[in-house]
Write a protein that holds these residues in place. Structure first.
Motif, PDB file in Angstrom:
ATOM      1  N   LYS A  96     -19.653  14.395 -34.121  1.00 31.21           N
ATOM      2  CA  LYS A  96     -20.122  14.115 -35.490  1.00 31.21           C
ATOM      3  C   LYS A  96     -19.022  14.391 -36.526  1.00 31.21           C
ATOM      4  N   ARG A  97     -17.974  15.099 -36.109  1.00 27.78           N
ATOM      5  CA  ARG A  97     -16.902  15.443 -37.047  1.00 27.78           C
ATOM      6  C   ARG A  97     -15.804  14.374 -36.910  1.00 27.78           C
ATOM      7  N   LEU A  98     -15.854  13.363 -37.802  1.00 24.19           N
ATOM      8  CA  LEU A  98     -14.909  12.246 -37.704  1.00 24.19           C
ATOM      9  C   LEU A  98     -13.566  12.625 -38.334  1.00 24.19           C
ATOM     10  N   PRO A  99     -12.455  12.046 -37.835  1.00 30.39           N
ATOM     11  CA  PRO A  99     -11.141  12.355 -38.414  1.00 30.39           C
ATOM     12  C   PRO A  99     -11.077  11.953 -39.880  1.00 30.39           C
ATOM     13  N   LYS A 100     -10.398  12.790 -40.672  1.00 36.28           N
ATOM     14  CA  LYS A 100     -10.250  12.514 -42.109  1.00 36.28           C
ATOM     15  C   LYS A 100      -8.792  12.210 -42.407  1.00 36.28           C
ATOM     16  N   LYS A 101      -8.556  11.542 -43.537  1.00 35.55           N
ATOM     17  CA  LYS A 101      -7.175  11.403 -43.994  1.00 35.55           C
ATOM     18  C   LYS A 101      -6.838  12.675 -44.772  1.00 35.55           C
ATOM     19  N   LEU A 102      -5.832  13.406 -44.300  1.00 37.62           N
ATOM     20  CA  LEU A 102      -5.479  14.669 -44.952  1.00 37.62           C
ATOM     21  C   LEU A 102      -4.609  14.382 -46.173  1.00 37.62           C
ATOM     22  N   THR A 116     -10.061  16.274 -33.170  1.00 35.57           N
ATOM     23  CA  THR A 116      -9.793  15.534 -34.425  1.00 35.57           C
ATOM     24  C   THR A 116      -8.371  15.782 -34.909  1.00 35.57           C
ATOM     25  N   HIS A 117      -7.814  16.963 -34.580  1.00 37.97           N
ATOM     26  CA  HIS A 117      -6.434  17.245 -34.990  1.00 37.97           C
ATOM     27  C   HIS A 117      -5.451  16.225 -34.388  1.00 37.97           C
TER      28      HIS A 117
END
Ligand code: ADP
Ligand code: NI
Length: 229
Positions: free
Chosen positions: A165-171, A185-186
């Motif tokens: 449920k924890r989708l990758p984000k644009k940092l 995700t990292h």
């Protein structure tokens, strides 16, 4: 060839580098987040490989090696007290006979090459010496060692291994980068971006090779992960 070998021997035998390695080993003795002395050693070796492949005479190889051994000692992930660690490092470096230009280059490598620093300073231009160090440090975030280090770091920080449920984000900033994450995700949020960000041809091709190994690992990982609960 002989000249190259002599050059390599000279650097290895340089008393400054010998003292730096001892300092690094002592400072990183209790490091358990994947930034230990063997990380420093691998970065130094990778940097030597880049330097041998690139043949850029503007790169200061001694500074790159020194940076490999010292860069994580003053990092907020590693040091209990960053301000004190920075002061101690400055005092230690004063006891060695580096020129002012070399000290500036070394500080650039240590303080301005991290992924998190670049998120907050996107227009920063690095010297050729810092570019080689940066590629070497990034190579150690990839491949088999990269997978192990990331899982180890996640464990040390009590991050979940994976959460569908924890989708990758644009940092977008260092704060984003240090915010909660999962090990898997990292890979997407940082590690897979690294090959394209490399400065040298060697870094790019070796980084790409290591990324492909990680993609194979993830294919297996997702095959083993149940689709729904
Ligand atoms: P940089 O110096 O480029 O900012 P770091 O030193 O923060 O990078 O990270 C180096 C390594 O630590 C990464 O390649 C990874 O293995 C691990 N790491 C950093 N942040 C995380 C995270 N959120 N989750 C898992 N591993 C991480
Ligand atoms: Ni590092």
């Amino acid at each position: 060839m002989l000249a190259l070998l002599q050059g390599a021997e000279t650097k290895e035998m340089d008393t400054r580098l010998i003292k730096i390695k001892e300092y690094s080993q002592a400072q990183l003795a209790n490091e358990t987040t994947g930034h230990d002395y063997y990380h420093a050693l691998r970065v130094a070796k990778a940097a030597d490989a880049i330097i041998a492949a690139e043949n850029d005479t503007t790169v200061d190889g001694l500074v790159v090696s020194a940076a490999a051994f010292l860069h994580d000692i003053v990092d907020d992930k590693v040091a209990q007290d960053v301000v004190q660690a920075q002061k101690d490092l400055k005092d230690f470096l004063k006891t060695l006979t580096f020129t002012a230009v070399q000290l500036d280059l070394l500080e650039e490598c240590i303080y301005q090459t991290s992924f998190s620093y670049e998120l907050d300073h996107p227009a920063n231009e690095l010297s050729s010496t810092a570019k080689v160090f940066q590629d070497a440090d990034r190579l150690d975030a990839l491949g088999a060692v990269g997978i192990m280090r990331t899982a180890y770091f996640g464990g040390a920080h009590k991050d979940p291994l994976y959460d569908p449920k924890r989708l990758p984000k644009k940092l977008l900033s260092k704060a984003d980068y240090r915010a909660e994450s999962t090990v898997i995700t990292h890979f997407y949020e940082k590690l897979f971006l690294l090959p394209e960000l490399m400065n040298t041809a060697y870094g790019r091709s070796e980084g790409q090779r290591r990324k492909e190994f990680m993609e194979g690992f993830l294919a297996e990982f997702f095959q083993e992960w149940p689709e729904q609960f």
